[in-house]
Design a protein around this motif. Structure first.
Motif, PDB file in Angstrom:
ATOM      1  N   SER A   1     -18.294 -35.371   5.491  1.00 41.76           N
ATOM      2  CA  SER A   1     -17.432 -35.451   4.309  1.00 41.76           C
ATOM      3  C   SER A   1     -16.330 -34.389   4.316  1.00 41.76           C
ATOM      4  O   SER A   1     -15.569 -34.279   3.351  1.00 41.76           O
ATOM      5  CB  SER A   1     -18.268 -35.307   3.030  1.00 41.76           C
ATOM      6  OG  SER A   1     -18.838 -34.015   2.937  1.00 41.76           O
ATOM      7  N   CYS A   2     -16.221 -33.623   5.395  1.00 40.31           N
ATOM      8  CA  CYS A   2     -15.174 -32.592   5.480  1.00 40.31           C
ATOM      9  C   CYS A   2     -13.782 -33.221   5.446  1.00 40.31           C
ATOM     10  O   CYS A   2     -13.570 -34.344   5.921  1.00 40.31           O
ATOM     11  CB  CYS A   2     -15.330 -31.781   6.767  1.00 40.31           C
ATOM     12  SG  CYS A   2     -16.664 -30.570   6.732  1.00 40.31           S
ATOM     13  N   THR A   3     -12.847 -32.474   4.907  1.00 43.65           N
ATOM     14  CA  THR A   3     -11.455 -32.913   4.846  1.00 43.65           C
ATOM     15  C   THR A   3     -10.760 -32.647   6.175  1.00 43.65           C
ATOM     16  O   THR A   3     -11.246 -31.851   7.004  1.00 43.65           O
ATOM     17  CB  THR A   3     -10.709 -32.166   3.735  1.00 43.65           C
ATOM     18  OG1 THR A   3     -10.662 -30.768   4.090  1.00 43.65           O
ATOM     19  CG2 THR A   3     -11.411 -32.326   2.389  1.00 43.65           C
ATOM     20  N   PRO A   4      -9.587 -33.274   6.399  1.00 47.36           N
ATOM     21  CA  PRO A   4      -8.841 -32.978   7.624  1.00 47.36           C
ATOM     22  C   PRO A   4      -8.536 -31.492   7.790  1.00 47.36           C
ATOM     23  O   PRO A   4      -8.586 -30.964   8.913  1.00 47.36           O
ATOM     24  CB  PRO A   4      -7.560 -33.797   7.454  1.00 47.36           C
ATOM     25  CG  PRO A   4      -7.962 -34.950   6.594  1.00 47.36           C
ATOM     26  CD  PRO A   4      -8.973 -34.384   5.634  1.00 47.36           C
ATOM     27  N   ARG A   5      -8.213 -30.807   6.701  1.00 50.44           N
ATOM     28  CA  ARG A   5      -7.936 -29.370   6.783  1.00 50.44           C
ATOM     29  C   ARG A   5      -9.149 -28.610   7.296  1.00 50.44           C
ATOM     30  O   ARG A   5      -9.032 -27.725   8.161  1.00 50.44           O
ATOM     31  CB  ARG A   5      -7.521 -28.838   5.410  1.00 50.44           C
ATOM     32  CG  ARG A   5      -7.182 -27.340   5.410  1.00 50.44           C
ATOM     33  CD  ARG A   5      -6.998 -26.806   3.992  1.00 50.44           C
ATOM     34  NE  ARG A   5      -8.225 -26.911   3.208  1.00 50.44           N
ATOM     35  CZ  ARG A   5      -9.226 -26.019   3.296  1.00 50.44           C
ATOM     36  NH1 ARG A   5      -9.154 -24.994   4.137  1.00 50.44           N
ATOM     37  NH2 ARG A   5     -10.290 -26.169   2.546  1.00 50.44           N
ATOM     38  N   GLU A   6     -10.340 -28.936   6.765  1.00 56.22           N
ATOM     39  CA  GLU A   6     -11.560 -28.246   7.190  1.00 56.22           C
ATOM     40  C   GLU A   6     -11.884 -28.558   8.645  1.00 56.22           C
ATOM     41  O   GLU A   6     -12.268 -27.665   9.413  1.00 56.22           O
ATOM     42  CB  GLU A   6     -12.720 -28.652   6.275  1.00 56.22           C
ATOM     43  CG  GLU A   6     -12.566 -28.134   4.856  1.00 56.22           C
ATOM     44  CD  GLU A   6     -13.554 -28.766   3.897  1.00 56.22           C
ATOM     45  OE1 GLU A   6     -14.069 -28.050   3.019  1.00 56.22           O
ATOM     46  OE2 GLU A   6     -13.802 -29.989   4.011  1.00 56.22           O
ATOM     47  N   LEU A   7     -11.733 -29.824   9.027  1.00 54.14           N
ATOM     48  CA  LEU A   7     -12.014 -30.197  10.410  1.00 54.14           C
ATOM     49  C   LEU A   7     -11.057 -29.510  11.376  1.00 54.14           C
ATOM     50  O   LEU A   7     -11.469 -29.056  12.451  1.00 54.14           O
ATOM     51  CB  LEU A   7     -11.928 -31.719  10.565  1.00 54.14           C
ATOM     52  CG  LEU A   7     -12.947 -32.547   9.783  1.00 54.14           C
ATOM     53  CD1 LEU A   7     -12.711 -34.041  10.014  1.00 54.14           C
ATOM     54  CD2 LEU A   7     -14.372 -32.176  10.156  1.00 54.14           C
ATOM     55  N   THR A   8      -9.802 -29.419  10.983  1.00 53.64           N
ATOM     56  CA  THR A   8      -8.810 -28.745  11.835  1.00 53.64           C
ATOM     57  C   THR A   8      -9.183 -27.276  12.018  1.00 53.64           C
ATOM     58  O   THR A   8      -9.043 -26.711  13.124  1.00 53.64           O
ATOM     59  CB  THR A   8      -7.410 -28.875  11.228  1.00 53.64           C
ATOM     60  OG1 THR A   8      -7.085 -30.257  11.083  1.00 53.64           O
ATOM     61  CG2 THR A   8      -6.364 -28.210  12.117  1.00 53.64           C
ATOM     62  N   HIS A   9      -9.683 -26.648  10.954  1.00 58.67           N
ATOM     63  CA  HIS A   9     -10.122 -25.252  11.063  1.00 58.67           C
ATOM     64  C   HIS A   9     -11.260 -25.119  12.069  1.00 58.67           C
ATOM     65  O   HIS A   9     -11.251 -24.217  12.920  1.00 58.67           O
ATOM     66  CB  HIS A   9     -10.573 -24.728   9.700  1.00 58.67           C
ATOM     67  CG  HIS A   9     -11.334 -23.433   9.793  1.00 58.67           C
ATOM     68  ND1 HIS A   9     -10.729 -22.221  10.058  1.00 58.67           N
ATOM     69  CD2 HIS A   9     -12.669 -23.168   9.683  1.00 58.67           C
ATOM     70  CE1 HIS A   9     -11.644 -21.265  10.108  1.00 58.67           C
ATOM     71  NE2 HIS A   9     -12.821 -21.817   9.880  1.00 58.67           N
ATOM     72  N   PHE A  10     -12.260 -26.013  11.997  1.00 54.03           N
ATOM     73  CA  PHE A  10     -13.389 -25.940  12.918  1.00 54.03           C
ATOM     74  C   PHE A  10     -12.923 -26.141  14.366  1.00 54.03           C
ATOM     75  O   PHE A  10     -13.379 -25.443  15.277  1.00 54.03           O
ATOM     76  CB  PHE A  10     -14.443 -26.994  12.561  1.00 54.03           C
ATOM     77  CG  PHE A  10     -15.120 -26.779  11.243  1.00 54.03           C
ATOM     78  CD1 PHE A  10     -15.530 -25.517  10.853  1.00 54.03           C
ATOM     79  CD2 PHE A  10     -15.360 -27.840  10.383  1.00 54.03           C
ATOM     80  CE1 PHE A  10     -16.159 -25.309   9.634  1.00 54.03           C
ATOM     81  CE2 PHE A  10     -15.986 -27.650   9.163  1.00 54.03           C
ATOM     82  CZ  PHE A  10     -16.386 -26.380   8.781  1.00 54.03           C
ATOM     83  N   ILE A  11     -12.026 -27.097  14.566  1.00 47.45           N
ATOM     84  CA  ILE A  11     -11.516 -27.361  15.913  1.00 47.45           C
ATOM     85  C   ILE A  11     -10.865 -26.114  16.488  1.00 47.45           C
ATOM     86  O   ILE A  11     -11.119 -25.722  17.638  1.00 47.45           O
ATOM     87  CB  ILE A  11     -10.508 -28.530  15.890  1.00 47.45           C
ATOM     88  CG1 ILE A  11     -11.224 -29.855  15.580  1.00 47.45           C
ATOM     89  CG2 ILE A  11      -9.772 -28.636  17.223  1.00 47.45           C
ATOM     90  CD1 ILE A  11     -10.280 -31.008  15.303  1.00 47.45           C
ATOM     91  N   ARG A  12     -10.021 -25.476  15.683  1.00 50.30           N
ATOM     92  CA  ARG A  12      -9.282 -24.313  16.166  1.00 50.30           C
ATOM     93  C   ARG A  12     -10.175 -23.082  16.302  1.00 50.30           C
ATOM     94  O   ARG A  12     -10.039 -22.312  17.255  1.00 50.30           O
ATOM     95  CB  ARG A  12      -8.102 -24.046  15.237  1.00 50.30           C
ATOM     96  CG  ARG A  12      -7.030 -25.134  15.365  1.00 50.30           C
ATOM     97  CD  ARG A  12      -5.927 -25.011  14.349  1.00 50.30           C
ATOM     98  NE  ARG A  12      -4.876 -26.017  14.607  1.00 50.30           N
ATOM     99  CZ  ARG A  12      -3.941 -26.356  13.738  1.00 50.30           C
ATOM    100  NH1 ARG A  12      -3.895 -25.765  12.544  1.00 50.30           N
ATOM    101  NH2 ARG A  12      -3.041 -27.275  14.056  1.00 50.30           N
ATOM    102  N   ASP A  13     -11.091 -22.902  15.355  1.00 49.20           N
ATOM    103  CA  ASP A  13     -11.960 -21.732  15.408  1.00 49.20           C
ATOM    104  C   ASP A  13     -12.895 -21.806  16.615  1.00 49.20           C
ATOM    105  O   ASP A  13     -13.123 -20.796  17.293  1.00 49.20           O
ATOM    106  CB  ASP A  13     -12.777 -21.617  14.124  1.00 49.20           C
ATOM    107  CG  ASP A  13     -13.545 -20.311  14.035  1.00 49.20           C
ATOM    108  OD1 ASP A  13     -12.922 -19.284  13.695  1.00 49.20           O
ATOM    109  OD2 ASP A  13     -14.759 -20.300  14.336  1.00 49.20           O
ATOM    110  N   ALA A  14     -13.440 -22.991  16.886  1.00 43.23           N
ATOM    111  CA  ALA A  14     -14.375 -23.137  18.001  1.00 43.23           C
ATOM    112  C   ALA A  14     -13.666 -23.424  19.315  1.00 43.23           C
ATOM    113  O   ALA A  14     -14.287 -23.355  20.383  1.00 43.23           O
ATOM    114  CB  ALA A  14     -15.363 -24.267  17.696  1.00 43.23           C
ATOM    115  N   GLY A  15     -12.380 -23.767  19.253  1.00 39.17           N
ATOM    116  CA  GLY A  15     -11.654 -24.126  20.464  1.00 39.17           C
ATOM    117  C   GLY A  15     -12.120 -25.453  21.031  1.00 39.17           C
ATOM    118  O   GLY A  15     -12.317 -25.601  22.250  1.00 39.17           O
TER     119      GLY A  15
END
Length: 508
Positions: free
Chosen positions: A85-99
């Motif tokens: 249920s995460c938003t695109p903003r939250e998913l983008t953060h996870f992608i960038r934080d975890a690489g």
């Protein structure tokens, strides 16, 4: 050099026809599940995913989650599992934080996944039922026990979400410790509606079930009547859930009785404190006693559990599972004697390797061998642990320490209260005031003054809430855990009811 997925391979070789997984009407034995994981591994490798790549999984509790998750581990890649249920903003953060190099989503609600993939410039794979090839041949790669298998994002004890890096050894130790504590065996049939992206469903339930060679039945989304029906129809021997799930099943409109659940020997709770009233009432209605344990994302969801071989002590979360050690520390990190209250610390093979990319945050929660949980607790001489409360949830009212969990336990004993959360709100005179947010039973009406009087008979005066707010339902996270951080303290302080004390009651 053992990969965490090898436990599936072991059962596929020794018991290939034994039931391994059920998702609705779909079933897989261990041989079929092994082939499906091989197929997922081939597909992932074909998409260019390699060892140590981080891959974001935005997938609900489904058979495909199990296959792709273990497929990533088989490649030596790292699964970054997050709430669908995460938003695109939250998913983008996870992608960038975890690489992350890739993102895997589900066909329903895939818009956020695709938006985040485009924003971060990573490759998406959108799953749907039956999309995983069942004819792969690739074998799991050897990994070191300290190699990372999973990143689970958690707020930890403080601050913004951080990725708890769990290793292949962490998953193995969690599965082995909990399978032993629960007495799981190859004949067990475990059912759950827990989200598999979360440490409870993913590690504590799935890893322990497959360590023992049992089968796992999945429900999504959670439906109390449906989960009880599934338990009866499949003659499950175990169910796993969080306290709000047990509470919902307790109040379910169903014809299922204890006679329909004679095989249900395990009712496992975690994720939050289990009110004693709920456990007792569930046993009275359905015949199974709900036992709880204790763990965090940073400890692979495992640390303690109540075992059948030990005397059940009221409100204890049990003793350390095999391989783990517990301590109660004071503010100088000195171990306290049995019976004293302090911060719970854990050591053992379930401890995460690190917070991903945050060495200072990792150092802040480690003292020697100990992980500092941020929870307040006490132990007795037998090693049984009681969680008093979260350190951050402690309310300091006029210099007195007030532990919300103690008050919540009393509130759950009221016949008209269904759910309750106790929080501290700002107060100019006392620093903090104690407030109770309450959801009542359907059709019930509670008089605030009468409730305060009822509490004054059961609690010391300084612990009794002075402010009350009644709501239809308390805010909950994806696992069903009540989210106190989502409760607006300012609204409660300005709009909550403040009943007068009853005449003749004990002075404050």
């Amino acid at each position: 050099m053992t990969n965490a997925v090898n436990l599936i391979w072991e059962h596929a070789e020794t018991r290939p026809g034994a039931l391994a997984l059920r998702d609705g009407d779909r079933r897989w034995n261990f041989s079929q599940l092994q082939h499906a994981i091989r197929g997922a591994t081939e597909e992932l490798a074909g998409r260019g995913i390699q060892r140590e790549d981080r891959v974001l999984m935005v997938v609900p509790t489904t058979g495909e989650f199990v296959m792709v998750y273990y497929g990533l581990l088989a490649l030596g890649a790292i699964a970054v599992t997050v709430n669908p249920s995460c938003t695109p903003r939250e998913l983008t953060h996870f992608i960038r934080d975890a690489g992350c190099t890739d993102i895997i989503g589900w066909h329903q609600g895939s818009e956020a996944t695709l938006t985040a993939a485009a924003a971060a410039g990573v490759k998406p794979w959108i799953l749907q039922p039956g999309c995983v090839p069942a004819d792969g041949t690739r074998e799991p790669v050897p990994v070191h026990q300290d190699d990372i298998a999973v990143l689970l994002y958690t707020s930890g004890t403080t601050g913004a979400p951080k990725g708890a890096a769990l290793t292949h050894e962490n998953l193995r130790a969690c599965g082995a410790g909990l399978a032993d504590a629960l007495g799981l065996g190859p004949g067990d049939r475990m059912g759950t509606a827990l989200p598999l992206f979360h440490v409870f469903g993913q590690a504590a339930v799935m890893s322990s079930t497959y360590t023992a060679g049992g089968s796992l039945s999945l429900q999504h989304p959670f439906h109390p009547e449906g989960l009880l029906q599934m338990a009866a129809e499949q003659q499950l021997t175990g169910l796993a859930g969080v306290p709000t799930m047990w509470n919902a099943m307790l109040h379910a409109h169903t014809d299922i009785t204890a006679q329909d659940l004679l095989g249900l020997r395990l009712a496992c709770s975690g994720g939050a404190a289990l009110p004693l009233k709920v456990s007792q009432a569930f046993k009275e209605r359905f015949g199974a006693l709900v036992l709880d344990g204790y763990g965090l994302s940073e400890t692979t969801g495992a640390a303690t559990f109540n075992r059948a071989i030990h005397p059940r002590k009221e409100m204890s979360v049990g003793r350390a599972i095999d391989g783990c050690r517990l301590a109660i520390l004071d503010e100088t990190h000195t171990e306290l004697a049995p019976g004293q209250t302090g911060e719970v610390a854990i050591a053992g093979p379930v401890l995460m390797r690190e917070y991903w990319g945050r060495p200072e945050a990792t150092e802040a929660v480690r003292v020697g061998e100990w992980f500092l949980t941020g929870d307040i607790g006490r132990m007795d001489e037998d090693g049984d642990l009681w969680i008093v409360d979260r350190k951050k949830d402690l309310v300091i009212r006029g210099g007195y320490n007030v532990y919300p969990r103690e008050i919540e336990e009393v509130l759950y004993g009221h016949p008209d209260i269904r759910e309750a959360a106790v929080v501290g709100v700002p107060d100019e005179h006392l620093g903090e005031e104690v407030a109770a947010v309450i959801s009542t039973e359907p059709g019930a009406h509670i008089d605030c003054a009468a409730l305060r009087s009822w509490l004054e008979e059961r609690l010391a005066a300084y612990k009794v809430p002075r402010i009350y707010q009644f709501v239809e339902a308390l805010p909950k996270g994806a696992t069903g855990k009540i989210l106190k951080r989502s409760i607006d303290r300012t609204v409660i302080a300005t709009r909550g009811e403040r009943p007068a004390r009853a005449a003749g009651s004990t002075p404050e």
